[in-house]
Design a protein around this motif. Structure first.
Motif, PDB file in Angstrom:
ATOM      1  N   LEU A  13       0.824  -1.202   0.000  1.00 14.14           N
ATOM      2  CA  LEU A  13       0.000   0.000   0.000  1.00 14.14           C
ATOM      3  C   LEU A  13       0.858   1.253   0.000  1.00 14.14           C
ATOM      4  N   SER A  14       1.992   1.227   0.699  1.00 11.95           N
ATOM      5  CA  SER A  14       2.862   2.400   0.747  1.00 11.95           C
ATOM      6  C   SER A  14       3.405   2.750  -0.632  1.00 11.95           C
ATOM      7  N   GLU A  15       3.727   1.718  -1.432  1.00 10.96           N
ATOM      8  CA  GLU A  15       4.250   1.964  -2.772  1.00 10.96           C
ATOM      9  C   GLU A  15       3.161   2.481  -3.700  1.00 10.96           C
ATOM     10  N   ILE A  16       1.932   1.979  -3.525  1.00  8.34           N
ATOM     11  CA  ILE A  16       0.813   2.474  -4.321  1.00  8.34           C
ATOM     12  C   ILE A  16       0.554   3.935  -3.979  1.00  8.34           C
ATOM     13  N   VAL A  36      18.411   8.502  -8.718  1.00  5.42           N
ATOM     14  CA  VAL A  36      17.752   8.780  -7.446  1.00  5.42           C
ATOM     15  C   VAL A  36      16.986   7.533  -7.001  1.00  5.42           C
ATOM     16  N   HIS A  37      17.198   7.151  -5.771  1.00  6.30           N
ATOM     17  CA  HIS A  37      16.624   5.929  -5.226  1.00  6.30           C
ATOM     18  C   HIS A  37      15.865   6.268  -3.951  1.00  6.30           C
ATOM     19  N   VAL A  38      14.654   5.722  -3.806  1.00  6.53           N
ATOM     20  CA  VAL A  38      13.827   5.964  -2.620  1.00  6.53           C
ATOM     21  C   VAL A  38      13.508   4.639  -1.942  1.00  6.53           C
ATOM     22  N   GLU A  39      13.670   4.598  -0.631  1.00  3.67           N
ATOM     23  CA  GLU A  39      13.252   3.462   0.190  1.00  3.67           C
ATOM     24  C   GLU A  39      12.063   3.900   1.034  1.00  3.67           C
ATOM     25  N   ILE A  40      11.001   3.088   1.028  1.00  5.01           N
ATOM     26  CA  ILE A  40       9.807   3.355   1.834  1.00  5.01           C
ATOM     27  C   ILE A  40       9.800   2.347   2.967  1.00  5.01           C
ATOM     28  N   ASP A  41       9.990   2.823   4.175  1.00  7.09           N
ATOM     29  CA  ASP A  41      10.194   1.937   5.321  1.00  7.09           C
ATOM     30  C   ASP A  41       8.887   1.650   6.043  1.00  7.09           C
ATOM     31  N   GLY A  42       8.529   0.372   6.104  1.00  6.78           N
ATOM     32  CA  GLY A  42       7.395  -0.057   6.914  1.00  6.78           C
ATOM     33  C   GLY A  42       7.852  -0.390   8.315  1.00  6.78           C
ATOM     34  N   SER A  43       6.953  -0.961   9.114  1.00  8.31           N
ATOM     35  CA  SER A  43       7.281  -1.260  10.510  1.00  8.31           C
ATOM     36  C   SER A  43       8.359  -2.323  10.628  1.00  8.31           C
ATOM     37  N   TRP A  85       4.267   5.855   6.883  1.00 13.70           N
ATOM     38  CA  TRP A  85       3.223   6.737   7.414  1.00 13.70           C
ATOM     39  C   TRP A  85       3.384   8.162   6.889  1.00 13.70           C
ATOM     40  N   LEU A  86       4.641   8.605   6.646  1.00 12.19           N
ATOM     41  CA  LEU A  86       4.872   9.961   6.173  1.00 12.19           C
ATOM     42  C   LEU A  86       4.364  10.125   4.737  1.00 12.19           C
ATOM     43  N   VAL A  87       4.526   9.078   3.924  1.00 12.18           N
ATOM     44  CA  VAL A  87       4.038   9.122   2.540  1.00 12.18           C
ATOM     45  C   VAL A  87       2.537   9.373   2.527  1.00 12.18           C
ATOM     46  N   ARG A  88       1.812   8.745   3.457  1.00 13.15           N
ATOM     47  CA  ARG A  88       0.356   8.902   3.500  1.00 13.15           C
ATOM     48  C   ARG A  88      -0.078  10.159   4.247  1.00 13.15           C
ATOM     49  N   ALA A  89       0.615  10.489   5.338  1.00 13.46           N
ATOM     50  CA  ALA A  89       0.158  11.586   6.191  1.00 13.46           C
ATOM     51  C   ALA A  89       0.660  12.956   5.741  1.00 13.46           C
ATOM     52  N   ARG A  90       1.864  13.019   5.157  1.00 14.24           N
ATOM     53  CA  ARG A  90       2.434  14.305   4.752  1.00 14.24           C
ATOM     54  C   ARG A  90       2.979  14.228   3.327  1.00 14.24           C
ATOM     55  N   PRO A  91       2.117  13.972   2.373  1.00 13.60           N
ATOM     56  CA  PRO A  91       2.580  13.802   0.999  1.00 13.60           C
ATOM     57  C   PRO A  91       3.257  15.037   0.419  1.00 13.60           C
ATOM     58  N   ASP A  92       2.796  16.227   0.798  1.00 12.36           N
ATOM     59  CA  ASP A  92       3.411  17.453   0.270  1.00 12.36           C
ATOM     60  C   ASP A  92       4.869  17.568   0.702  1.00 12.36           C
ATOM     61  N   GLU A  93       5.151  17.199   1.939  1.00 14.73           N
ATOM     62  CA  GLU A  93       6.531  17.253   2.443  1.00 14.73           C
ATOM     63  C   GLU A  93       7.418  16.269   1.688  1.00 14.73           C
ATOM     64  N   VAL A  94       6.896  15.053   1.466  1.00 13.52           N
ATOM     65  CA  VAL A  94       7.663  14.035   0.733  1.00 13.52           C
ATOM     66  C   VAL A  94       7.901  14.497  -0.699  1.00 13.52           C
ATOM     67  N   ALA A  95       6.858  15.031  -1.347  1.00 12.69           N
ATOM     68  CA  ALA A  95       6.980  15.480  -2.738  1.00 12.69           C
ATOM     69  C   ALA A  95       7.986  16.608  -2.876  1.00 12.69           C
TER      70      ALA A  95
END
Length: 319
Positions: A213-216, A255-262, A293-303
């Motif tokens: 879900l985080s990647e989607i 550029v490489h991004v890692e999305i960290d889950g729990s 959680w940051l990808v979902r909660a603060r998308p503008d900051e991540v972008a």
């Protein structure tokens, strides 16, 4: 109650009870035994009346299989398990077990009075209606249910939130219980399906490599903020020759991004992440890490962070 396979080939009641986990409609039972025999068995306590029109050929608490049979038999002919219930029966893990979802033809009304009077050991039943249920959307199973693809499309439409809808679709594909192509075929046949565009976009993202879900959510973030689409689950060989998988990668700009889950909080996972991160850095690429959680909660900051990294690496937005 333990049901045994009847050893008498001329015992239709035994075979029917076995096939339906001991749950019968009153019409089935009286057709085989007669109304008087059925009444005596219920009054004596040998059998149990679960709700109007549905009997249990025993007197114990309902098992999960029996609850499923009660759900489809109590809601009438041509009822089938659907949504998250059907998907869970097909083996998709991590879905809500209750309430039980049942799909019935739009031309027939299910007995709402019956469903309001279910016993305490019976899960709640939610009835949905449809005018489109071709044979191709039905699974040969007992109790009858929709196919996994149709189940997930319906479940996404009935989900309480968009994230829950996406998570169910991702779970079915990630666990290899269904393919994006099968889901696309179902959604093509349901022009009025709720969240139809969301389902199509989600399975397109899954087909493109998103597995969680985080990647989607991350792909949706890139689209909304006008960022180029990355490759997901990109295969890369590290310094020791081992295959590594990058969550998101823009090859052209390194550029490489890692999305960290729990799971990244585990010490062993954390050490493995550090080694992978060092391999990326020493190869000259930029690496960014975001908690899911940051990808979902603060998308503008991540972008904003992504945009700065891509611009620094040479990306130029289309004018």
């Amino acid at each position: 109650m333990v049901l045994t396979i009847p050893d008498d080939g001329e015992d239709p009641l035994g075979w029917l009870a076995f096939a339906q986990s001991g749950v019968l409609t009153t019409a089935q039972a009286t057709g085989l035994l007669g109304p008087g025999v059925v009444r005596r068995r219920v009054r004596s306590g040998r059998w149990r009346s679960v709700c109007r029109g549905v009997l249990l050929t025993g007197n114990g608490l309902l098992t999960r299989d029996q609850q499923l049979w009660v759900a489809v038999l109590a809601t009438g002919p041509r009822s089938v398990l659907a949504g998250a219930t059907a998907a869970a029966e097909a083996g998709v893990r991590g879905l809500r077990r209750e309430p039980l979802h049942v799909l019935v033809p739009a031309t027939r009304r299910a007995g709402r009075t019956v469903l309001r009077r279910l016993p305490v050991d019976m899960a709640a039943v939610v009835v949905h209606r449809t005018s489109v249920l071709p044979q191709a959307h039905l699974q040969l199973a007992r109790p009858p249910r929709t196919t996994t693809a149709r189940a997930l499309v319906d479940a996404a439409g009935w989900a309480r939130t968009v994230d829950e809808a996406r998570a169910m679709l991702a779970a079915g594909c990630q666990q290899r219980r269904v393919s994006p192509e099968e889901i696309r075929a179902v959604i093509d046949a349901l022009p009025r399906a709720h969240r139809r565009h969301l389902v199509r976009r989600t399975v397109d993202d899954i087909a493109g490599g998103a597995e969680a879900l985080s990647e989607i959510s991350f792909l949706g973030l890139c689209r909304r903020h006008g960022l180029p689409r990355p490759s997901l689950q990109h295969r890369r060989t590290d310094a020791s020759g081992r295959a590594r998988w990058l969550d998101a990668y823009w090859r052209e700009w390194g550029v490489h991004v890692e999305i960290d889950g729990s799971h990244h909080m585990d010490v062993r996972e954390w050490a493995a992440d550090m080694r992978r991160q060092n391999d990326v850095w020493t190869a000259g690429d930029r690496i960014l890490r975001f908690p899911a959680w940051l990808v979902r909660a603060r998308p503008d900051e991540v972008a904003s962070t992504l945009r700065r990294a891509l611009l620094a690496a040479g990306w130029r937005p289309a004018t």
